[in-house]
Scaffold this active site. Structure first.
Site, PDB file in Angstrom:
ATOM      1  N   TRP A  76       0.690  -1.312   0.050  1.00 30.81           N
ATOM      2  CA  TRP A  76      -0.029  -0.126   0.044  1.00 30.81           C
ATOM      3  C   TRP A  76       1.011   1.241  -0.030  1.00 30.81           C
ATOM      4  CZ3 TRP A  76      -2.021   2.763   5.063  1.00 30.81           C
ATOM      5  CH2 TRP A  76      -3.020   3.627   4.627  1.00 30.81           C
ATOM      6  N   ASP A 136      -0.333  -5.083   9.489  1.00 26.77           N
ATOM      7  CA  ASP A 136      -1.458  -4.325   8.910  1.00 26.77           C
ATOM      8  C   ASP A 136      -2.665  -5.008   8.458  1.00 26.77           C
ATOM      9  OD1 ASP A 136      -2.875  -2.003   8.188  1.00 26.77           O
ATOM     10  OD2 ASP A 136      -1.628  -1.560   6.548  1.00 26.77           O
ATOM     11  N   LYS A 166     -13.254  -1.028   5.676  1.00 28.71           N
ATOM     12  CA  LYS A 166     -13.803  -2.326   4.860  1.00 28.71           C
ATOM     13  C   LYS A 166     -14.819  -2.912   5.527  1.00 28.71           C
ATOM     14  CE  LYS A 166     -10.203  -0.216   2.888  1.00 28.71           C
ATOM     15  NZ  LYS A 166      -9.822   0.420   1.634  1.00 28.71           N
TER      16      LYS A 166
HETATM   17  C1  LIG Z   1      -3.056  -2.322   3.660  1.00 33.62           C
HETATM   18  C2  LIG Z   1      -3.961  -1.200   3.853  1.00 33.62           C
HETATM   19  N1  LIG Z   1      -3.486  -0.725   5.247  1.00 33.62           N
HETATM   20  C3  LIG Z   1      -4.532   0.490   5.688  1.00 33.62           C
HETATM   21  C4  LIG Z   1      -5.382   0.953   5.080  1.00 33.62           C
HETATM   22  C5  LIG Z   1      -6.026   1.974   5.745  1.00 33.62           C
HETATM   23  O1  LIG Z   1      -7.432   2.329   5.364  1.00 33.62           O
HETATM   24  P1  LIG Z   1      -8.253   3.310   6.291  1.00 33.62           P
HETATM   25  O2  LIG Z   1      -7.518   4.403   7.123  1.00 33.62           O
HETATM   26  O3  LIG Z   1      -9.311   3.733   5.688  1.00 33.62           O
HETATM   27  O4  LIG Z   1      -8.841   2.289   7.560  1.00 33.62           O
HETATM   28  C6  LIG Z   1      -5.793   0.336   3.767  1.00 33.62           C
HETATM   29  C7  LIG Z   1      -6.801   1.027   2.896  1.00 33.62           C
HETATM   30  O5  LIG Z   1      -7.037   0.999   1.809  1.00 33.62           O
HETATM   31  C8  LIG Z   1      -5.149  -0.720   3.187  1.00 33.62           C
HETATM   32  O6  LIG Z   1      -5.250  -1.175   2.145  1.00 33.62           O
END
Ligand SMILES: Cc1ncc(COP(=O)(O)O)c(C=O)c1O
Length: 432
Positions: free
Chosen positions: A160, A241, A277
């Site tokens: 990411w 993560d 999600k």
């Molecule tokens: C690997 C990963 N980590 C963290 C996030 C963080 O998402 P959010 O801050 O919307 O919870 C995402 C979102 O796409 C992700 O794909």
């Protein structure tokens, strides 16, 4: 008198002009930053008037009508919350809503986890998964005893993209370990394991708990076991993560398997958790950071420091989303309903994978092997197509995807999947 007033006005005007020119001078060196690539893609999609256009860039769930989906259980708890006569808008504690953080820890680690029963988890509510990554990185930057490898974090190649900025922001240098093998469109397992083995002791390795973003390629349980062995052997630290628990396979327990296994084996770790999600609460920013400590006493000290860091960052986390999730996690009937909603989302995505695979390999006989489409897991699929084919799909077929060939499976539905498969087929054959 009028002369004096005019003199004064001119003087003030002069001051304003001077102040403005000084300001212009001070900000002269600020370069224009490029727009975020995913948001840029969405903006281009919105402007496109082609009726069959498809957006496969954005990482958010869409239903079969290509609409955002408010989970029925979320609608229900929102009603409950808004009808609560005791509801107020006071600050939450600095480390968040206790009924949320404790239930969230049990959700990811398992209620019977030795870390939970031993009271060894420091949990803090964060601004969704991004905030958890940030707070975790900030905590390491202050307190982790980096070894001879230096102030570095190992990220999977690819990962990411935000991970790079998050660690750079706290002066921890991101470096990458091999993860994806373009030849097999699968895991580069041996090179990954070799990097774990040859890295200096006590390095920090960021691991995607499930549904790796952007590849959709996860290690098998057997491979996770071997990864844990080497991490323990070398005294590395696992920075998990977890943005897709339940969303990946439809099974909250199965998607948490790697994290729980690492805890059981005594791997030192923390977990970043997001409810964006799996609860469809993207904009509410509900998440948590859980640091698993060796003792209860260490967990208390760690939590006290996380609280100090959080105070200067956001003071108090937002209440609404955490209250919603807390209601769901702490009531068996609502929890069961949530699990059904999760299965609806994961199930639709799995169906789209199967149908895309069928169209490409059986119906269109698109050159190449497309089994990875059904083997990969979660929101994203790495199609394996090159950047020219990706670009042609966007420019000629109005299908918006990142140039690395990643597609969001959630953007596919029964109405557009045939058009996408046919466009992909033409792109692969160089006929677009
Ligand atoms: C690997 C990963 N980590 C963290 C996030 C963080 O998402 P959010 O801050 O919307 O919870 C995402 C979102 O796409 C992700 O794909």
């Amino acid at each position: 008198m009028a002369g004096r007033v005019n003199q004064l006005i001119n003087h003030l005007k002069g001051d304003t002009i001077n102040t403005m020119s000084v300001q212009a001078e001070s900000w002269h060196g600020v370069p224009q930053a490029p727009p975020d690539s995913i948001f840029k893609l969405t903006a281009a999609y919105k402007e496109d008037t082609f009726p069959q256009k498809i957006n496969l860039g954005v990482g958010a769930y869409r239903d079969d009508e290509d609409k955002p989906w408010v989970l029925p259980v979320v609608k229900k708890v929102t009603e409950i919350l808004l009808n609560d006569p005791g509801l107020d808008h006071e600050y939450l504690p600095i480390t968040g809503l206790p009924s949320f953080t404790s239930a969230a820890a049990k959700l990811i680690l398992g209620a019977d986890s030795p870390a939970i029963t031993g009271d060894r988890v420091a949990s803090v509510q964060t601004i969704s998964g991004t905030g958890a990554n940030h707070l975790g990185a900030l905590f390491l930057s202050r307190f982790y005893g980096f070894g001879e490898g230096g102030r570095k974090v190992w990220l999977s190649n690819p990962t990411w993209v935000n991970h790079f900025a998050i660690f750079n922001n706290v002066s921890i240098e991101p470096i990458t370990y091999p993860y994806y093998d373009p030849d097999t469109i699968g895991l580069a397992f041996q090179p990954f394991l070799n990097t774990l083995r040859t890295a200096a002791p006590r390095c920090v390795f960021l691991l995607h708990a499930c549904a790796h973003n952007p590849t959709g390629v996860d290690p098998t349980r057997e491979q996770w076991g071997q990864i844990a062995d080497v991490i323990l052997e070398k005294g590395h630290y696992a920075f998990f993560d977890c943005a897709y628990q339940g969303f990946a396979s439809g099974d909250l327990e199965g998607d948490a398997w790697a994290v729980r296994e690492f805890v059981k084996r005594g791997v030192p770790l923390l977990v970043c958790q997001s409810f964006a999600k799996n609860a469809g609460l993207y904009g509410e920013r509900v998440g948590a950071l859980h640091v698993v400590a060796p003792t209860k006493e260490a967990a208390q000290r760690i939590k006290s420091q996380l609280s100090v860091l959080q105070r200067s960052e956001i003071s108090n986390p937002p209440a609404h989303g955490a209250r919603l999730v807390s209601l769901i996690l702490n009531d068996q009937t609502l929890f069961d309903e949530w699990k059904r909603d999760i299965r609806t989302m994961a199930g639709r995505i799995i169906e789209m994978r199967k149908e895309l695979f069928r169209l490409l390999s059986e119906e269109l006989k698109t050159p190449g092997n497309w089994e990875h489409i059904v083997n990969q897991i979660g929101m994203f699929s790495f199609t394996g197509i090159n950047s020219e084919a990706s670009q042609a799909l966007t420019e000629k077929a109005h299908v918006y995807l990142t140039t690395n060939g990643r597609i969001s499976m959630a953007g596919l539905n029964t109405h557009n999947i045939r058009y996408f498969a046919e466009s992909l087929d033409k792109a692969v054959r160089g006929q677009l």
